[in-house]
Design an enzyme around this catalytic site. Structure first.
Site, PDB file in Angstrom:
ATOM      1  N   LYS A  43       0.849  -1.204   0.000  1.00  8.48           N
ATOM      2  CA  LYS A  43       0.000   0.000   0.000  1.00  8.48           C
ATOM      3  C   LYS A  43       0.880   1.248   0.000  1.00  8.48           C
ATOM      4  O   LYS A  43       1.733   1.412   0.876  1.00  8.48           O
ATOM      5  CB  LYS A  43      -0.920  -0.011   1.231  1.00  8.48           C
ATOM      6  CG  LYS A  43      -1.770   1.251   1.394  1.00  8.48           C
ATOM      7  CD  LYS A  43      -2.737   1.141   2.582  1.00  8.48           C
ATOM      8  CE  LYS A  43      -3.463   2.467   2.833  1.00  8.48           C
ATOM      9  NZ  LYS A  43      -4.370   2.411   4.004  1.00  8.48           N
TER      10      LYS A  43
ATOM     11  N   ASP B  77      -2.905  10.000   3.939  1.00  5.14           N
ATOM     12  CA  ASP B  77      -4.306   9.596   4.035  1.00  5.14           C
ATOM     13  C   ASP B  77      -5.079  10.569   4.915  1.00  5.14           C
ATOM     14  O   ASP B  77      -5.050  10.473   6.143  1.00  5.14           O
ATOM     15  CB  ASP B  77      -4.387   8.170   4.609  1.00  5.14           C
ATOM     16  CG  ASP B  77      -5.835   7.676   4.701  1.00  5.14           C
ATOM     17  OD1 ASP B  77      -6.725   8.319   4.103  1.00  5.14           O
ATOM     18  OD2 ASP B  77      -6.058   6.641   5.364  1.00  5.14           O
TER      19      ASP B  77
ATOM     20  N   LYS C  75     -10.701  12.394   8.250  1.00  6.44           N
ATOM     21  CA  LYS C  75     -10.265  11.911   9.564  1.00  6.44           C
ATOM     22  C   LYS C  75     -10.297  13.032  10.601  1.00  6.44           C
ATOM     23  O   LYS C  75     -10.240  14.207  10.244  1.00  6.44           O
ATOM     24  CB  LYS C  75      -8.817  11.397   9.473  1.00  6.44           C
ATOM     25  CG  LYS C  75      -8.653  10.084   8.755  1.00  6.44           C
ATOM     26  CD  LYS C  75      -7.201   9.631   8.812  1.00  6.44           C
ATOM     27  CE  LYS C  75      -7.004   8.308   8.102  1.00  6.44           C
ATOM     28  NZ  LYS C  75      -7.703   7.186   8.725  1.00  6.44           N
TER      29      LYS C  75
ATOM     30  N   ASP D 282     -12.472   6.831   3.415  1.00  7.02           N
ATOM     31  CA  ASP D 282     -11.306   6.569   4.269  1.00  7.02           C
ATOM     32  C   ASP D 282     -10.905   5.085   4.223  1.00  7.02           C
ATOM     33  O   ASP D 282      -9.853   4.709   4.733  1.00  7.02           O
ATOM     34  CB  ASP D 282     -11.610   6.996   5.710  1.00  7.02           C
ATOM     35  CG  ASP D 282     -10.356   7.141   6.554  1.00  7.02           C
ATOM     36  OD1 ASP D 282      -9.246   7.135   5.971  1.00  7.02           O
ATOM     37  OD2 ASP D 282     -10.494   7.259   7.783  1.00  7.02           O
TER      38      ASP D 282
ATOM     39  N   GLU E 128      -9.666   3.554   1.821  1.00  8.91           N
ATOM     40  CA  GLU E 128      -9.100   3.743   0.482  1.00  8.91           C
ATOM     41  C   GLU E 128      -8.014   2.725   0.148  1.00  8.91           C
ATOM     42  O   GLU E 128      -7.760   2.443  -1.017  1.00  8.91           O
ATOM     43  CB  GLU E 128      -8.536   5.164   0.349  1.00  8.91           C
ATOM     44  CG  GLU E 128      -7.102   5.368   0.876  1.00  8.91           C
ATOM     45  CD  GLU E 128      -6.932   5.125   2.366  1.00  8.91           C
ATOM     46  OE1 GLU E 128      -7.948   5.197   3.095  1.00  8.91           O
ATOM     47  OE2 GLU E 128      -5.811   4.838   2.809  1.00  8.91           O
TER      48      GLU E 128
ATOM     49  N   ARG F 256      -7.878  -0.496   0.488  1.00  9.59           N
ATOM     50  CA  ARG F 256      -8.396  -1.662  -0.244  1.00  9.59           C
ATOM     51  C   ARG F 256      -8.764  -1.293  -1.675  1.00  9.59           C
ATOM     52  O   ARG F 256      -8.734  -2.138  -2.564  1.00  9.59           O
ATOM     53  CB  ARG F 256      -9.589  -2.248   0.532  1.00  9.59           C
ATOM     54  CG  ARG F 256     -10.754  -1.327   0.681  1.00  9.59           C
ATOM     55  CD  ARG F 256     -11.692  -1.733   1.815  1.00  9.59           C
ATOM     56  NE  ARG F 256     -11.190  -1.336   3.131  1.00  9.59           N
ATOM     57  CZ  ARG F 256     -11.790  -1.595   4.275  1.00  9.59           C
ATOM     58  NH1 ARG F 256     -12.918  -2.285   4.298  1.00  9.59           N
ATOM     59  NH2 ARG F 256     -11.266  -1.199   5.413  1.00  9.59           N
TER      60      ARG F 256
END
Ligand code: BES
Ligand code: MN
Ligand code: ZN
Length: 491
Positions: free
Chosen positions: A263, A268, A275, A345, A347, A349
């Site tokens: 990943k 993020d 978040k 969030d 994201e 996957r």
């Protein structure tokens, strides 16, 4: 710092400005060099510990500045009552010794605790672990400070080992170099380490190690292929996504490759499902899985491992923005499956599923992905264990056994049908989350499993292990040691 090896026959600390690490047992006897130095100093070491108590607890240390008749200082390490510790206790002794050494001002360190006989472990393991743990402890990330202090004055680390263990030292050196690469990439902030930066560093890696080939897919290439799930994460960012493909062919051309997927979310924010701000800076570490793929490729090349490897790093920034994906949006992934994005969030996957489908193109023997995928992995295992999931019990058992052996803990979680059934969407083939927000680590594994049906696959959720927070905030370099040991177990 240079790591050197010296045979037991010539192993001695007779240099000024050196420090000998010697072991003392509960019965107040010493390891061999300890004995020699004790006698040479007219039993001063013995007298000293008769006067003072032994430092208490396994691995506790007592620093003794240069004594009359000795050239060296001494770091006395409590090795407990076990003349043959088990592997966990040996690793504990190594880690504690490494901590003591970071405080000691000396140029040369002599380390003889490789002479402890460790239950069920051979010399190769003992020497590798000693060199790897002591040699990687002095890492500092200070490239962005204007004033940098020397991380350690130690120039030479001399480990007691015979020439038959040269390979162990070589492997440890390659691991130490790989860990530095992984940690540097991970610790860099997201305004520097963005997807384009990662792509540039990937090209640099193949300049430094010509056996590693690098190919970068641009957003237009990904769009043509149909990686719409990955691209949906990138929509909100000004930074273009990059899909990094490494190829290392060290083995027989006819052998199928092992594919590593990491990943590579360089930051993020959560996207529109944004978040909370507390500790959000740590989301620069959301590319630690990708950084580990860099490390694996470099270590394999440095050691010229006879294996065929593919490394895939989808590098993307997850931002809110006018063009960002909205909750409820539906995208068609590379596999053809449609995904309802209920939470932007989740994201990781979404980029991994396209990378995992892309992996099929290499007819892999095995695929292993590494991802800081869910806060749940951190909540469950803390900073201790990787969460392992997958579709192949043998592969997971192998990884668990190697985890146990190398001290990088992992534990498995189940992908049972009861969990699989929780991934249902009214509008698309599957949603990217399950609404009630329970069992998030397992559900994310279930999501990935829908894209890995055509090969043997294991998923490592490294959200708890890839970095630590608090005053020692920083990347750990995990799970590079585990992956190196896995590759070595196969050659
Ligand atoms: N990168 C995070 C996971 C994460 C969070 C790792 C905190 C370490 C510390 C991931 O993209 C994420 O946001 N996961 C969500 C998934 C949820 C929305 C289903 C999570 O774990 O809360
Ligand atoms: Mn996220
Ligand atoms: Zn993430």
């Amino acid at each position: 710092m240079q790591i050197q090896r010296q045979s037991v026959s010539s192993f001695d600390a007779n240099n000024t400005d050196s420090c000998a690490v010697i072991g003392v047992f509960s019965d107040r006897t010493f390891t061999p060099l300890g004995n020699t130095l004790n006698i040479r100093s007219n039993h001063s070491i013995e007298k000293l510990i008769q006067k003072n108590n032994l430092p208490s607890g396994l691995g506790a240390g007592l620093f003794i500045p240069v004594l009359p008749d000795l050239n060296c200082s001494i770091l006395l390490i409590n090795c407990g009552d076990a003349k043959s510790p088990d592997s966990r206790n040996y690793l504990k002794i190594l880690n504690k010794t490494a901590n003591h050494l970071t405080d000691i001002k000396t140029k040369i360190v002599y380390f003889e605790l490789t002479q402890l006989s460790v239950k069920n472990k051979d010399n190769h393991w003992k020497v590798f672990q000693a060199a790897a743990i002591l040699g990687s402890k002095f890492y500092r990330f200070d490239q962005l400070k204007s004033e940098t202090a020397l991380s350690s004055p130690i120039e030479n680390l001399v480990i007691q080992a015979e020439s038959s263990e040269d390979q162990a030292i070589k492997e440890a050196n390659a691991l130490i170099h790989g860990l530095k690469l992984v940690k540097d990439l991970a610790n860099l902030p997201a305004n520097i380490c963005n997807p384009s930066y990662l792509a540039d560093q990937a090209k640099k890696l193949s300049e430094n190690f010509t056996t590693v080939k690098t190919e970068i897919l641009e957003e237009s290439d990904m769009a043509k292929l149909g990686m719409n799930s990955l691209l949906s994460v990138s929509n909100g960012s000004r930074q273009p996504a990059k899909f990094i493909c490494f190829n290392y062919q060290g083995g027989d051309k006819s052998r199928k490759p092992i594919v590593f997927v990491g990943k590579g979310i360089t930051f993020d924010t959560g996207g529109i499902s944004i978040k909370a701000s507390a500790a959000m800076d740590e989301m620069k570490y959301d590319m630690c899985g990708g950084a580990t793929v860099f490390g694996i490729m470099q270590v394999a090349a440095e050691l010229k491992l006879p294996v065929n490897l593919i490394g895939l790093v989808p590098a993307v920034e997850n931002m809110p923005g006018g063009n960002a994906t909205r909750p409820g949006d539906i995208v068609k992934s590379l596999s053809g499956k449609t995904i309802e994005i209920l939470n932007t969030d989740a994201e990781g996957r979404l980029i991994l599923c396209d990378a995992l489908t892309y992996a099929e193109k290499f007819s892999p023997e095995i695929v292993i992905d590494m991802a800081t995928l869910t806060g749940g992995a951190l909540m469950t295992f803390g900073n201790i264990a990787n969460a392992i999931m997958g579709n192949d019990q043998k592969l997971m058992d192998d990884l668990l056994a190697i985890s146990d052996d190398c001290g990088e803990r992992s534990w498995t979680l189940p992908l049972w049908d009861e969990y699989q059934d929780m991934l249902k969407s009214n509008f698309a083939d599957l949603p990217n989350i399950h609404g009630d927000n329970n069992a998030k680590t397992i559900i994310s594994g279930c999501f990935l499993s829908r894209f890995t049906q055509n090969y043997r696959w294991a998923h490592l959720d490294i959200a708890g292990t890839a970095w630590i927070s608090g005053k020692d905030k920083g990347a750990t370099g995990r799970p590079l040691m585990l992956m190196l040991q896995y590759l070595l177990s196969r050659v």
